[in-house]
Design an enzyme around this catalytic site. Structure first.
Site, PDB file in Angstrom:
ATOM      1  N   GLU A  92      15.623  13.903 -13.213  1.00 28.77           N
ATOM      2  CA  GLU A  92      15.268  14.431 -14.318  1.00 28.77           C
ATOM      3  C   GLU A  92      16.687  14.889 -14.859  1.00 28.77           C
ATOM      4  OE1 GLU A  92      15.457  15.938 -11.556  1.00 28.77           O
ATOM      5  OE2 GLU A  92      15.861  18.350 -11.993  1.00 28.77           O
ATOM      6  N   HIS A 126      18.317  14.617  -8.068  1.00 25.76           N
ATOM      7  CA  HIS A 126      17.518  15.059  -9.389  1.00 25.76           C
ATOM      8  C   HIS A 126      17.355  14.079 -10.452  1.00 25.76           C
ATOM      9  CE1 HIS A 126      17.602  19.379  -8.701  1.00 25.76           C
ATOM     10  NE2 HIS A 126      18.466  19.280  -7.851  1.00 25.76           N
ATOM     11  N   CYS A 159      14.242  18.321  -4.931  1.00 23.37           N
ATOM     12  CA  CYS A 159      15.048  19.416  -4.418  1.00 23.37           C
ATOM     13  C   CYS A 159      14.485  20.803  -3.768  1.00 23.37           C
ATOM     14  CB  CYS A 159      16.371  19.805  -5.484  1.00 23.37           C
ATOM     15  SG  CYS A 159      17.618  20.413  -4.829  1.00 23.37           S
TER      16      CYS A 159
HETATM   17  N1  LIG Z   1      19.045  22.292  -7.104  1.00 17.25           N
HETATM   18  C1  LIG Z   1      18.082  22.848  -6.486  1.00 17.25           C
HETATM   19  O1  LIG Z   1      16.791  22.805  -6.481  1.00 17.25           O
HETATM   20  C2  LIG Z   1      18.390  23.757  -5.086  1.00 17.25           C
HETATM   21  C3  LIG Z   1      17.606  23.875  -4.266  1.00 17.25           C
HETATM   22  C4  LIG Z   1      17.926  24.999  -2.888  1.00 17.25           C
HETATM   23  N2  LIG Z   1      18.007  26.297  -3.698  1.00 17.25           N
HETATM   24  C5  LIG Z   1      19.007  24.679  -2.348  1.00 17.25           C
HETATM   25  O2  LIG Z   1      20.139  25.078  -2.689  1.00 17.25           O
HETATM   26  O3  LIG Z   1      19.087  23.720  -1.597  1.00 17.25           O
END
Ligand SMILES: NC(=O)CC[C@H](N)C(=O)O
Length: 229
Positions: free
Chosen positions: A198, A196, A87
């Site tokens: 994780e 994600h 992400c």
């Molecule tokens: N969950 C995250 O890592 C968010 C990544 C980034 N801040 C976004 O909103 O795209």
């Protein structure tokens, strides 16, 4: 000795604790790395976790790529060290030039938070060997700037070389070109993905334990190193 996987914390990172926990679930040793410290502490691989590094100011990942730790990660990746960006980590790896393309605002301009089906398109990277080619996995997605964009030439190259690792199925959540959820570097050692893994390591707390394969894959790739060290 278990392989040691570094997990970087920037100001604004929020998924470092879960990433470290996923490493431990896969029988690895998680090592904390700090953004302002160029020392990688001798780790065998690095995870750049999710969150809002430096408050997402300017553009997600645009400031983090200048952190001292990232210069060391870029150097280590050039020597073949496995690196995973999740992400915000994926955004940082694109900003740092370790992966091609960029992540932009979601097509509908809303933050998207949902469990998302993905198809594993390449199970030969350092972070995907534990999956069957074509397997479908359920992994949480939570991002505001998750739209993967690249020039047509880059997209053709990624597709032609099999460098799309994960693809959204069951609907494109953010307008990513070619439904791309994750890609890899030319040597298959650096992987970035928006969802994600994780957060999907235990069916008790996530939608599935489908994300565990990402971490076990890296541990498999690194174990021969750890036993000869
Ligand atoms: N969950 C995250 O890592 C968010 C990544 C980034 N801040 C976004 O909103 O795209």
């Amino acid at each position: 000795m278990s392989p040691r996987i570094g997990v970087i914390t920037f100001p604004g990172t929020l998924d470092d604790v879960d990433a470290a926990r996923a490493v431990r679930y896969a029988d690895g040793e998680a090592v904390s790395l700090w953004h302002a410290d160029a020392d990688l502490k001798g780790v065998d691989a690095v995870i750049v976790p999710g969150g809002f590094s430096y408050g997402d100011y300017l553009r997600c990942g645009a400031i983090a790529r200048f952190a001292p730790v990232m210069a060391s990660v870029v150097e280590a990746a050039a020597k073949g060290m496995p690196v995973l960006g999740i992400c915000n980590g994926f955004q940082i790896l694109c900003e740092a030039g370790l992966l091609p393309g960029a992540l932009v605002r979601n097509e509908k301009l809303h933050f998207v938070c949902r469990d998302q089906w993905l198809r594993v398109e390449n199970n030969a990277t350092a972070w995907s060997t534990r999956y069957d080619q074509g397997a479908e996995v359920l992994i949480p997605l939570k991002s505001g700037e998750g739209g993967y964009m690249a020039s047509q030439e880059t997209l053709d190259r990624l597709e032609g070389d099999g460098r799309v690792v994960f693809r959204y199925v069951g609907g494109n959540p953010n307008g990513s070109r070619n439904d791309i959820a994750g890609i890899t570097s030319e040597n298959g050692r650096v992987v970035g993905l928006m969802p994600h893994p994780e957060h999907a390591i235990d069916a008790l707390t996530g939608p599935s334990d489908d994300g565990l394969g990402v971490f076990f894959s890296a541990l498999d790739a690194l174990k021969p190193l750890a036993t000869t060290a």
